[in-house]
Design an enzyme around this catalytic site. Structure first.
Site, PDB file in Angstrom:
ATOM      1  N   ASP A   1       0.888  -1.238   0.130  1.00 33.95           N
ATOM      2  CA  ASP A   1      -0.073   0.019  -0.105  1.00 33.95           C
ATOM      3  C   ASP A   1       0.707   1.163  -0.093  1.00 33.95           C
ATOM      4  OD1 ASP A   1      -2.150   1.640  -0.044  1.00 33.95           O
ATOM      5  OD2 ASP A   1      -3.205   0.678   1.713  1.00 33.95           O
TER       6      ASP A   1
HETATM    7  C1  BGC Z   1      -5.267   3.030   0.374  1.00 38.74           C
HETATM    8  C2  BGC Z   1      -5.541   1.979  -0.613  1.00 38.74           C
HETATM    9  C3  BGC Z   1      -5.586   2.606  -1.912  1.00 38.74           C
HETATM   10  C4  BGC Z   1      -4.199   3.142  -2.160  1.00 38.74           C
HETATM   11  C5  BGC Z   1      -4.124   3.645  -3.540  1.00 38.74           C
HETATM   12  C6  BGC Z   1      -3.895   3.866  -0.091  1.00 38.74           C
HETATM   13  O1  BGC Z   1      -3.798   4.822   0.789  1.00 38.74           O
HETATM   14  O2  BGC Z   1      -5.158   2.547   1.645  1.00 38.74           O
HETATM   15  O3  BGC Z   1      -6.775   1.380  -0.345  1.00 38.74           O
HETATM   16  O4  BGC Z   1      -5.977   1.460  -2.752  1.00 38.74           O
HETATM   17  O5  BGC Z   1      -4.123   4.250  -1.396  1.00 38.74           O
HETATM   18  O6  BGC Z   1      -4.947   4.967  -3.805  1.00 38.74           O
END
Ligand code: BGC
Length: 756
Positions: free
Chosen positions: A303
């Site tokens: 993430d």
């Molecule tokens: C979130 C994810 C998301 C990713 C990309 C992160 O901050 O936790 O759920 O897919 O960002 O945008």
């Protein structure tokens, strides 16, 4: 010359590695991938494992975000970046996405091996970042429908519109257990129940991926966030969780195991730490369980900045370089870096230093390239604008409207105050009455969803939908309060006195992640004060709760004659609500979580017996509304619960039937929920667990028999040595007010992997 020698050496090493891998049968795609890997330098491989955000390759001028020629050259030709994600600023038109993706893929075609970039986006309730797309209820609303067919169809439409935006990779669905009501991402989940999450997750993943993820209408799903993200101890986003392995396997893991079986191609890792171990550093979770037990063979992507955070936030890596080593060795295939290229630089060095093996790099790159082939990116890196005539169509809007209609949950209807008659004079008020932010939530047009009113053009807030339904002359409006302070309550009270009924819209604005953290689950006091002032008028109050998580509303709710929960019902949520309030649709949503009565009594429905309290204990389980609760404008009665045998042996199937009758005077839909309970077991059994459900439609007076099949595996649990087992003993089956008992004969011990 030196470069050529290095390339030849790298190729030799690759051939040796790949030869060692050929023990297992390989598919045609695997062969293509191996052939490509054999040609790649270390730098090219590490580039594939690097993902940057679109801001890194864009320039913004006059509010327009375009791919910057120099920056994209640097990303592709210097760093061989394999993936780009996100949107710069806010949502784009389709033709702008076409330009963005075309510019990126044109550059990729200039690189030595011409490997297309895989672009990823959070299309989590429809294509959130493309103007004019179909926005569905957020997952929590989808779960409230208890309708897998709608979830599947929404998945198909989202995939279509994501490809219509030239993007092949969707960071969805969230399969986290929505266990803590405080957590700001509850609305992104399918609620608190593992079985509901598992079945809804499968429905949406098969919708996203179809039979051929590589055709022009399907995208790769990304199950997230593996594993244990949804239960932070203090309810705040990305804070520590304490989850014993047994509970991890009992409640958190099954939806991911099911998604792997359903063929989900990719997975995103939980940013949090569990029992002190950040998941991005957990070889146990990322390799032993994910690969060894679940047999997942797709991409595991980090993430946002989470490898960097192993150093900066978790403090388990002394340097950034150590963080990269720990994460890649644990099993992270791709780093969502996403702002710069240090991951690339460190990882190249680490391989040269022998701290990360070439075999581990090849394994990660194999998974990434395989998904790129499966998605058809080598043949069709961009897609054809003319292939998507149904983008944002009326046909798709109707599906979103149906989903919103089936999500909205009627929680109280004293004296059948609802549905309202068409001539009723309505006073609309409250902070969620006239904003799309409280219908769409976060991840709508931008990250926090705070631009929804600007971008959800032509869509109706609750106020506008009611005005359209019964005519502006019949609707008066005063906001009465903002989210957390009163605003001219006197004007609201005065207007309420001139109306027949008050539609009081309370709840939350949009948010996600840490921005949505709260210190208090109570709805801000100003909203309750507004409710109290309006209730004094003596006019009937219809309380509408538009909110991402179940805020404590006990006092305000006690003043209402009817209570309706819209969750975050999406772009058609206003219309769906207006249809329900005026009887043009019959509500059928049921709660996918337990609605708490008090801020410090946050117990899920599958509580243990100890949490029930005893007869003289006032502090037992006593939520405001139970999981699975929801009313209709008609009534249903349950009878004749029948089980096919009093004793269930291993490998046998129990057939359960129940008659459901529509005893009211209008057609309605009913979600029929089957729970089971083991009366005694070696691990304290849960009070009840959802094991099956079905949604049926009944005409007035009609009866249908609903059939469920239950096997002993459905009754298994994870024991004190983390094994999934069944134990002999008495079980209870519960559907509506009907109860039956049966015995399971000798306990069986299925293998851990078999059950997972
Ligand atoms: C979130 C994810 C998301 C990713 C990309 C992160 O901050 O936790 O759920 O897919 O960002 O945008």
């Amino acid at each position: 010359m030196r470069r050529i020698v290095i390339i030849i050496n790298v190729m030799l090493l690759n051939v040796l590695f790949l030869a060692a891998q050929t023990k297992q049968p390989v598919s045609e795609i695997d062969k293509k991938v191996d052939a490509l890997i054999a040609k790649m330098t270390l730098e090219e491989k590490v580039g594939q494992m690097t993902e940057v955000t679109s801001d890194v390759v864009s320039t913004t001028a006059n509010g327009v975000h375009n791919i910057d020629a120099d920056k994209i050259k640097e990303a592709i030709l210097k760093y061989h970046v394999g993936s780009i994600l996100n949107v710069s600023g806010h949502s784009y038109d389709r033709d702008h996405w076409f330009k963005v993706i075309s510019d990126i893929q044109a550059e990729a075609a200039q690189d030595r091996l011409k490997i297309p970039v895989i672009y990823g986006i959070d299309a989590i309730h429809g294509v959130t970042y493309t103007n004019g797309s179909t926005l569905f209820p957020q997952e929590i609303g989808m779960a409230a429908t208890f309708n897998k067919d709608i979830a599947h169809r929404a998945g198909e439409i989202t995939a279509y519109e994501t490809r219509a935006s030239y993007i092949p990779w969707n960071y969805s669905p969230v399969l986290d257990l929505g266990k803590s009501p405080l957590w700001p991402r509850i609305y992104e989940t399918f609620g608190e129940d593992p079985y509901l999450i598992k079945t809804m997750g499968k429905a949406i993943i098969t919708g996203y991926q179809g039979n051929d993820v590589g055709d022009k209408y399907h995208v790769a799903a990304c199950m997230k966030h593996y594993l244990g993200y949804g239960f932070p101890l203090d309810g705040k986003d990305r804070t520590p969780a304490w989850i014993p392995d047994r509970y991890m396997r009992e409640y958190f893991l099954p939806p991911f195991a099911e998604a792997v079986k359903a063929g989900a191609r990719t997975l995103m890792i939980n940013s949090g730490e569990i029992n002190g171990v950040p998941i991005h550093a957990s070889k146990y979770m990322l390799t032993d369980v994910l690969r060894g037990e679940l047999h997942f063979d797709g991409i595991a992507v980090s993430d946002w900045r989470d490898i960097e955070y192993l150093h900066d936030r978790h403090h388990i890596a002394a340097t950034q370089k150590d963080a990269v080593m720990i994460a890649v060795n644990a099993g992270v295939d791709m780093s969502m870096v996403p702002y710069e290229y240090s991951f690339y630089t460190y990882l190249v060095e680490l391989v040269h230093e022998g701290k990360v093996s070439m075999a581990r790099i090849n394994e990660a790159v194999h998974r990434i390239l395989k998904v790129k082939y499966q998605l058809g990116l080598f043949e069709r890196p961009v897609g054809n604008p003319n292939d998507y005539p149904k983008f944002g169509s009326e046909e798709f809007r109707q599906v979103s409207l149906q989903a919103a209609t089936e999500a909205i949950t009627l929680l109280k209807n004293n004296g059948n105050v609802l549905p309202l008659k068409k001539g009723t004079k309505v006073f609309v008020t409250g902070p969620t009455a006239n904003t799309m932010r409280s219908l769409d939530g976060g991840w709508s047009y931008n990250w926090q969803g705070d631009l929804a009113d600007q971008f959800a053009t032509g869509k109706n807030t609750i106020l506008k939908a009611l005005q359209q339904k019964i005519g502006k002359d019949n609707v008066s409006y005063e906001p009465g309060a903002s989210f957390d302070s009163l605003q001219n309550v006197d004007a609201a009270v005065k207007a309420a006195k001139n109306a027949d009924v008050i539609v009081l819209c309370l709840g939350e604005l949009s948010y996600t992640e840490n921005v949505g953290n709260i210190d208090d689950l109570n709805l801000p006091w100003a909203q309750t004060e507004l409710a109290m002032a309006l209730a004094k008028t003596g006019k009937p109050v219809i309380l509408v709760l538009a909110e991402g998580r179940p805020r404590i509303v006990t006092q305000a709710e006690s003043l209402a004659n009817a209570t309706v929960l819209t969750y975050l019902a999406g772009n058609e949520g206003g219309d769906a609500l207006a249809n329900i309030l005026f009887g043009d649709a019959n509500p059928s949503g049921k709660l996918p979580y337990t609605y708490p009565r008090f801020p410090n009594a946050l117990v899920n429905y599958y509580r243990k017996n100890l949490e029930n309290g005893n007869s003289d204990d006032k502090h037992g389980y006593n939520p405001l509304f139970e999981f699975g609760y929801g009313l209709s404008y008609t009534t249903f009665s349950y009878s004749n619960l029948h089980i096919s045998k009093p004793t269930l042996n291993e490998n046998e199937t129990l057939t359960v039937t129940v008659d459901v009758k529509n005893t009211g005077d209008r057609t309605g839909k009913e979600s029929v929920l089957l729970y089971s309970r083991q009366e005694y077991a070696s691990i304290a059994p849960d009070t009840k667990r959802l094991r099956a459900y079905d949604k049926i439609e009944l005409q007035a007076g009609e009866t249908k028999t609903v059939t469920f099949k239950i096997t002993s595996k459905d009754l298994a649990f994870v024991n004190d040595v983390s094994k999934t087992v069944t134990e002999a003993g008495e079980f209870t089956i519960m559907i509506g007010d009907q109860v039956q008992h049966f015995n399971l004969t000798s306990g069986t011990v299925p293998s851990r992997t078999g059950r997972l």
